[in-house]
Design an enzyme around this catalytic site. Sequence first.
Site, PDB file in Angstrom:
ATOM      1  N   SER A  38       0.832  -1.198   0.000  1.00  0.00           N
ATOM      2  CA  SER A  38       0.000   0.000   0.000  1.00  0.00           C
ATOM      3  C   SER A  38       0.867   1.249   0.000  1.00  0.00           C
ATOM      4  CB  SER A  38      -0.956  -0.006   1.197  1.00  0.00           C
ATOM      5  OG  SER A  38      -1.943   0.999   1.060  1.00  0.00           O
ATOM      6  N   ASN A  39       0.217   2.392   0.095  1.00  0.00           N
ATOM      7  CA  ASN A  39       0.874   3.695   0.100  1.00  0.00           C
ATOM      8  C   ASN A  39       0.404   4.476   1.319  1.00  0.00           C
ATOM      9  OD1 ASN A  39       2.073   3.941  -2.803  1.00  0.00           O
ATOM     10  ND2 ASN A  39       0.008   3.140  -3.032  1.00  0.00           N
ATOM     11  N   ARG A  40       1.258   5.334   1.813  1.00  0.00           N
ATOM     12  CA  ARG A  40       0.868   6.191   2.927  1.00  0.00           C
ATOM     13  C   ARG A  40      -0.080   7.271   2.427  1.00  0.00           C
ATOM     14  NH1 ARG A  40       4.496   5.213   7.104  1.00  0.00           N
ATOM     15  NH2 ARG A  40       6.181   3.899   6.340  1.00  0.00           N
TER      16      ARG A  40
END
Lengths: 234, 234
Positions: A38-40
Site C-alpha cells: 500500500s501507500n501512505r
Amino acid sequence: ELVAGLTTLFPARSLAGEHVVLTAGPTREAIDPVRYISNRSSGRMGFALAAAAARAGARVTLVSGPVALPTPPGVERVDVESAAQMHDAVMARIADCTIFIACAAVADYRVATPADAKIKKNDADMALALVRNPDILADVAGGAQAPFTVGFAAETNDMQANAEGKRRRKGLDMIAANWVGRPGSGFDAEDNALEVSWDGGSVALGPSPKTRLAEALLEVVEQRLRDKQSQEKA
Amino acid sequence: ELVAGLTTLFPARSLAGEHVVLTAGPTREAIDPVRYISNRSSGRMGFALAAAAARAGARVTLVSGPVALPTPPGVERVDVESAAQMHDAVMARIADCTIFIACAAVADYRVATPADAKIKKNDADMALALVRNPDILADVAGGAQAPFTVGFAAETNDMQANAEGKRRRKGLDMIAANWVGRPGSGFDAEDNALEVSWDGGSVALGPSPKTRLAEALLEVVEQRLRDKQSQEKA
C-alpha cells in the site's frame, strides 16, 4: 500572476452544473489474502476537496481506497481497494465528468500473481514479482472528451521538476505538488502546502488546514477551467 | 474438557499482580518513504484483550502497530511501525511480564533495502527483494524466564493443523486460531470466533463480539496459567 488563492472566499455555488470526480486514499495490492502492498495516504486531502466541491454546488463522485473517514455531505462515494478497481470505477463514471481530481496515492505496481491462500513463511529470503498497474490519470487525460484534469504529485526530492514533468508527460491541465516525509505536510498531517502549476503559470497555496487548502485549490481549478473554456470558444 | 468459556463472567481483579504485554494491529515495512508492505489487521481483537486485562486488574502494556483505535483505559500504549520496532519494544518490556499475548499481524518479511527517496516508476516490471523479520513470539517463548505465551494464528486453510504446528514449533503455552477471509470473522469484523488449544486441550470460543470474546479468552488463559503454576510448584 495569481497570488490571492488563500485571501478570497470561494464563492458559493460557483461549481453548480459541474460533475467533479475525485480519487482519494491509498490502494491496496494483495500479496495473499492477508498481506498487501500500500501507500501512505490518510485520504484527508481528497475528502476535503470532495466536501468543498459539494459545498460549491458541484455534483461530486468520490472514488476512495480504504480510509477511516466519513463520507462528506452531498458526496456519492464509491469504495474500492486495488488500483485496477479504482481505474475501472473512475473510467465507468468519467463520461459526463467536467473536472477530474486525482488525489489518491495509487500503487504503481501490483503483485504479479497474488496467492489464493496465505503464503507460509520459511527461512529463505524471497522476491516478490511486481507488474505495472494501469495509469488512471493518463487514461482520463488522454480520453476523447477529457475533463479538466488535475493530478497530485507527492515528492521527496526535486519537487517542482518532478511534478511539472509528470504534468506534461500525462497531458494534465494542472498539477498540485506537495512534499512528503517532512513535518507538517503530506499524509497524516492536518495541514498541507501545495505548489500548483499549469501551462503558463503557478501558485503556492498554504501551509494551511486541508479544508481551507481544498477551497483555495478549487478556486484555482475553477479559474483555469473558465479560462480554458473561453479559449476553446474563441 | 473445558467447555464454559462463554458461560461464566470473568471475575473482577482475577489478573491483579500480573503484567500482561500484548501486541496488536499490523506492522508496516517500508519500500520507500511512500510505499510499504502491510497486513490486514484492524487491531480490534488486541485492543479488546488489553481492555479486558486492565479491567481484570492486570498491569497492561500494549505494543501497537498503526491502527485507528483509542487507547483503552488503564493501558500503557507503545506505538511502533515495523516488525523490527515491535520486536525491540516487546523485548525491552518482557523482563517482568507474566502473560504475553501476540495478537499483532506481524510482517514475516521486510524489504531488503528500503529506498531513501521515492522510487520513480518506469515501464519495466520489477522484483522486490525481501528478507525475514525477527520472530517476536519465538524469541519471547524461548527466553530464560518466559512468561505464559499466547500466539494467534490467522489461517485461510487447514486452520487447526497449521495453528497447532505453530504452537509446538515456537514453544507456546497456547494458541488462538481464527479463520480469515470468511464473512463474520477475522480482521475488520466486529465479531470473531477462536479455536484455542494448548498442550492437552482445546476449546472453541464464539462467534461473539470481540469484547466478549476477549474476556472469554483471558479466562482460559488465567485457568491454564494457574494450572501451569501449580504444576511447577508440585
